[in-house]
Design a protein around this motif. Structure first.
Motif, mmCIF file in Angstrom:
data_model
loop_
_atom_site.group_PDB
_atom_site.id
_atom_site.type_symbol
_atom_site.label_atom_id
_atom_site.label_comp_id
_atom_site.label_asym_id
_atom_site.label_seq_id
_atom_site.Cartn_x
_atom_site.Cartn_y
_atom_site.Cartn_z
ATOM 1 N N LEU A 24 0.817 -1.208 0.000
ATOM 2 C CA LEU A 24 0.000 0.000 0.000
ATOM 3 C C LEU A 24 0.851 1.259 0.000
ATOM 4 O O LEU A 24 0.408 2.306 -0.453
ATOM 5 N N ARG A 25 2.065 1.170 0.529
ATOM 6 C CA ARG A 25 2.970 2.322 0.526
ATOM 7 C C ARG A 25 3.951 2.186 -0.629
ATOM 8 O O ARG A 25 4.313 1.098 -1.028
ATOM 9 N N ARG A 26 4.374 3.286 -1.126
ATOM 10 C CA ARG A 26 5.315 3.302 -2.257
ATOM 11 C C ARG A 26 6.735 3.082 -1.742
ATOM 12 O O ARG A 26 7.430 4.026 -1.409
ATOM 13 N N ARG A 27 7.164 1.845 -1.651
ATOM 14 C CA ARG A 27 8.506 1.493 -1.193
ATOM 15 C C ARG A 27 9.426 1.322 -2.394
ATOM 16 O O ARG A 27 8.994 0.874 -3.456
ATOM 17 N N SER A 28 10.708 1.637 -2.209
ATOM 18 C CA SER A 28 11.647 1.491 -3.319
ATOM 19 C C SER A 28 12.188 0.067 -3.435
ATOM 20 O O SER A 28 12.666 -0.330 -4.487
ATOM 21 N N VAL A 29 12.117 -0.699 -2.340
ATOM 22 C CA VAL A 29 12.569 -2.088 -2.354
ATOM 23 C C VAL A 29 11.490 -2.960 -1.711
ATOM 24 O O VAL A 29 10.974 -2.644 -0.651
ATOM 25 N N ILE A 30 11.159 -4.056 -2.378
ATOM 26 C CA ILE A 30 10.193 -5.021 -1.858
ATOM 27 C C ILE A 30 10.857 -6.392 -1.915
ATOM 28 O O ILE A 30 11.391 -6.782 -2.956
ATOM 29 N N ALA A 31 10.839 -7.119 -0.808
ATOM 30 C CA ALA A 31 11.392 -8.477 -0.764
ATOM 31 C C ALA A 31 10.246 -9.465 -0.553
ATOM 32 O O ALA A 31 9.440 -9.299 0.362
ATOM 33 N N LEU A 32 10.182 -10.476 -1.407
ATOM 34 C CA LEU A 32 9.122 -11.481 -1.345
ATOM 35 C C LEU A 32 9.742 -12.877 -1.314
ATOM 36 O O LEU A 32 10.628 -13.181 -2.107
ATOM 37 N N ASP A 33 9.256 -13.711 -0.421
ATOM 38 C CA ASP A 33 9.738 -15.085 -0.316
ATOM 39 C C ASP A 33 8.600 -16.021 -0.672
ATOM 40 O O ASP A 33 7.602 -16.102 0.047
ATOM 41 N N GLU A 34 8.729 -16.699 -1.793
ATOM 42 C CA GLU A 34 7.706 -17.639 -2.286
ATOM 43 C C GLU A 34 6.307 -17.002 -2.313
ATOM 44 O O GLU A 34 5.362 -17.541 -1.750
ATOM 45 N N PRO A 35 6.154 -15.877 -2.992
ATOM 46 C CA PRO A 35 4.868 -15.172 -2.959
ATOM 47 C C PRO A 35 3.705 -15.924 -3.597
ATOM 48 O O PRO A 35 2.555 -15.660 -3.283
ATOM 49 N N SER A 36 4.001 -16.866 -4.495
ATOM 50 C CA SER A 36 2.901 -17.561 -5.169
ATOM 51 C C SER A 36 2.800 -19.038 -4.774
ATOM 52 O O SER A 36 2.045 -19.790 -5.382
ATOM 53 N N ALA A 37 3.525 -19.437 -3.753
ATOM 54 C CA ALA A 37 3.590 -20.855 -3.380
ATOM 55 C C ALA A 37 2.220 -21.454 -3.050
ATOM 56 O O ALA A 37 1.958 -22.607 -3.370
ATOM 57 N N ALA A 38 1.342 -20.697 -2.431
ATOM 58 C CA ALA A 38 0.048 -21.243 -2.017
ATOM 59 C C ALA A 38 -1.100 -20.815 -2.935
ATOM 60 O O ALA A 38 -2.261 -20.969 -2.575
ATOM 61 N N LEU A 39 -0.758 -20.289 -4.107
ATOM 62 C CA LEU A 39 -1.788 -19.779 -5.016
ATOM 63 C C LEU A 39 -2.102 -20.776 -6.128
ATOM 64 O O LEU A 39 -1.227 -21.497 -6.591
ATOM 65 N N ASP A 40 -3.356 -20.764 -6.571
ATOM 66 C CA ASP A 40 -3.699 -21.543 -7.761
ATOM 67 C C ASP A 40 -3.233 -20.762 -8.990
ATOM 68 O O ASP A 40 -2.756 -19.630 -8.885
ATOM 69 N N ALA A 41 -3.341 -21.358 -10.159
ATOM 70 C CA ALA A 41 -2.817 -20.752 -11.386
ATOM 71 C C ALA A 41 -3.440 -19.387 -11.689
ATOM 72 O O ALA A 41 -2.741 -18.459 -12.100
#
Length: 68
Positions: A2-19
């Motif tokens: 929601l905030r405009r960050r210059s760096v975003i770190a994501l660990d397995e962001p889609s691991a639990a998502l369907d296609a």
């Protein structure tokens, strides 16, 4: 996100998502990456579609970049 960050770190962001939801997430990441650094750790090959740079870690060692 929601905030405009210059760096975003994501660990397995889609691991639990369907296609369908993974596709939506990838579209969002593609839109958000303008003017940001997004570091994404993933085993899912679909993440490669939106990556500008791809690095591989194998046996604890960083391999040559797959794409720069």
């Amino acid at each position: 996100l929601l905030r405009r960050r210059s760096v975003i770190a994501l660990d397995e962001p889609s691991a639990a998502l369907d296609a369908a939801h993974e596709t939506r997430l990838l579209a969002t990441l593609a839109r958000l990456k303008e003017g940001r650094v997004i570091l994404c750790v993933s085993h899912r090959p679909a993440i490669l579609e939106v990556a500008d740079r791809v690095l591989e870690l194998r046996d604890g060692k960083l391999q040559a970049p797959l794409r720069q």
